[in-house]
Scaffold this motif. Structure first.
Motif, PDB file in Angstrom:
ATOM      1  N   LEU A 143       0.850  -1.187   0.000  1.00 13.78           N
ATOM      2  CA  LEU A 143       0.000   0.000   0.000  1.00 13.78           C
ATOM      3  C   LEU A 143       0.886   1.238   0.000  1.00 13.78           C
ATOM      4  O   LEU A 143       1.940   1.256   0.638  1.00 13.78           O
ATOM      5  N   PHE A 190      -2.013  -1.227  -3.783  1.00 10.89           N
ATOM      6  CA  PHE A 190      -3.123  -0.326  -3.500  1.00 10.89           C
ATOM      7  C   PHE A 190      -2.593   1.083  -3.240  1.00 10.89           C
ATOM      8  O   PHE A 190      -1.907   1.320  -2.239  1.00 10.89           O
ATOM      9  N   VAL A 250      -3.641   4.360  -1.977  1.00  7.57           N
ATOM     10  CA  VAL A 250      -4.784   4.837  -1.198  1.00  7.57           C
ATOM     11  C   VAL A 250      -4.959   6.349  -1.307  1.00  7.57           C
ATOM     12  O   VAL A 250      -5.908   6.908  -0.731  1.00  7.57           O
ATOM     13  N   MET A 289      -4.522   4.230   5.166  1.00  3.29           N
ATOM     14  CA  MET A 289      -3.604   3.198   4.681  1.00  3.29           C
ATOM     15  C   MET A 289      -3.229   2.243   5.809  1.00  3.29           C
ATOM     16  O   MET A 289      -3.255   1.009   5.632  1.00  3.29           O
ATOM     17  N   PRO A 317       1.161  -6.916   4.772  1.00  2.72           N
ATOM     18  CA  PRO A 317       1.179  -5.614   4.110  1.00  2.72           C
ATOM     19  C   PRO A 317       2.494  -4.864   4.356  1.00  2.72           C
ATOM     20  O   PRO A 317       3.018  -4.848   5.477  1.00  2.72           O
ATOM     21  N   ILE A 332       3.446  -1.008   4.050  1.00  5.07           N
ATOM     22  CA  ILE A 332       2.851   0.311   3.832  1.00  5.07           C
ATOM     23  C   ILE A 332       3.953   1.345   3.640  1.00  5.07           C
ATOM     24  O   ILE A 332       5.002   1.284   4.272  1.00  5.07           O
TER      25      ILE A 332
END
Length: 314
Positions: free
Chosen positions: A27, A49, A51, A58, A72, A74
């Protein structure tokens, strides 16, 4: 000396891992070209993704994905990861010890021209106070790649402190990276220089110059700030009787704080610090900012001399 951008090494490592692990999702808060997570997004769009400029969302999304068995990663600038995503990172991810990898790009002064609003020089202090959090600050491209891979072996949140800058390559591919274990890069008997990130290669440069003055400095790469390598710090204190830390971070709450917390309880010795003083920084050329705020080989040498003199009682 060969150099490589820390963010480039990170992006390439993430891309490799994406081909090996289908449970990895990525993300980004609308800065994927800067963080280099775009490399993963281009290859695995179904697991990527963007965001938008919504860092807190996020982190919340990542918490939900982790609860569903995903891993994930981030991504945003370090300062925004701390200030904007900090609440859900603390309250959702860390509190539940979720398996989220938190990648703070453009740390320190490396987002140089964007000034104080974008300089991430307090992130170590923030993330190391959060329970269940591991904090890693790699010093070159090789260590970055190994840190990205190694953090998958931790079941829980990890903060990876990543720079925009190119840094000299210190290690070869045989380098054994272990979370929570610092590495002695140069032996010495008079003083220990404990450095992290960008300041590691500057510490090595300083040690070479100091050697010509008759000061024999040990140099330690403390890539993991939490959990800190307590045994190595105590050994350094006992072996050399003095320690100077060097970090591209505020003098408060970062590496110096972590090291001296160990020393105070286990083996008090004279210590010194090289870091950003208690001030807001300004925009400008990166190398010029490093000089202005004392993040230099020369400042390490100066601080070592000062501590050595105190050690001698002068």
């Amino acid at each position: 000396m060969k150099k490589k951008g820390i963010r480039d090494a990170y992006g390439e490592a993430l891309l490799k891992l994406g081909g090996e692990r289908e449970d990895i999702v990525v993300l980004d808060a609308d800065v994927s070209g800067s963080t280099k997570s775009a490399l993963f997004g281009g290859k695995f769009p179904e697991r990527f993704f963007n965001v938008g400029i919504s860092e807190a969302n996020m982190a919340g999304m990542a918490a939900g994905m982790a609860l569903m068995g995903k891993i994930p990663f981030i991504n945003t600038f370090a300062v925004f990861m701390m200030l904007r995503a900090g609440d859900p990172i603390r309250s959702l991810i860390a509190y539940q010890k979720l398996n989220v990898k938190i990648c703070g790009a453009y740390s320190g002064l490396s987002d140089s021209y964007d000034g104080a609003s974008h300089h991430g020089n307090k992130d170590i202090a923030f993330f190391r106070t959060i329970p269940n959090m591991t904090v890693i600050c790699p010093c070159d491209g090789v260590e970055t790649e190994k840190a990205v891979r190694e953090c998958l072996n931790i079941e829980g949140p990890v903060y990876l402190r990543l720079s925009r800058a190119e840094m000299p390559i210190i290690f070869d591919e045989n380098y054994q990276f272990q979370i929570g274990k610092g590495a002695v890069l140069r032996e010495g008997k008079d003083i220990s220089i404990v450095a992290t990130g960008l300041m590691v290669h500057k510490a090595l440069e300083a040690a070479e110059i100091l050697e010509k003055e008759g000061i024999n400095a040990k140099v330690v790469n403390m890539h993991t700030i939490k959990p800190i390598d307590r045994k190595l710090i105590i050994d350094c204190a006992k072996d050399t009787g003095a320690i100077v830390t060097a970090e591209e971070h505020s003098i408060y709450g970062g590496l110096y704080g972590a090291v001296t917390e160990v020393l105070a309880g286990e083996c008090p010795v004279i210590s010194g610090r090289v870091g950003i003083e208690d001030t807001f920084t300004e925009s400008g050329d990166y190398d010029n900012l490093l000089q202005k705020y004392g993040l230099s080989t020369e400042k390490i040498i100066y601080e070592v001399r000062e501590v050595i003199n105190k050690k001698k009682g002068e």
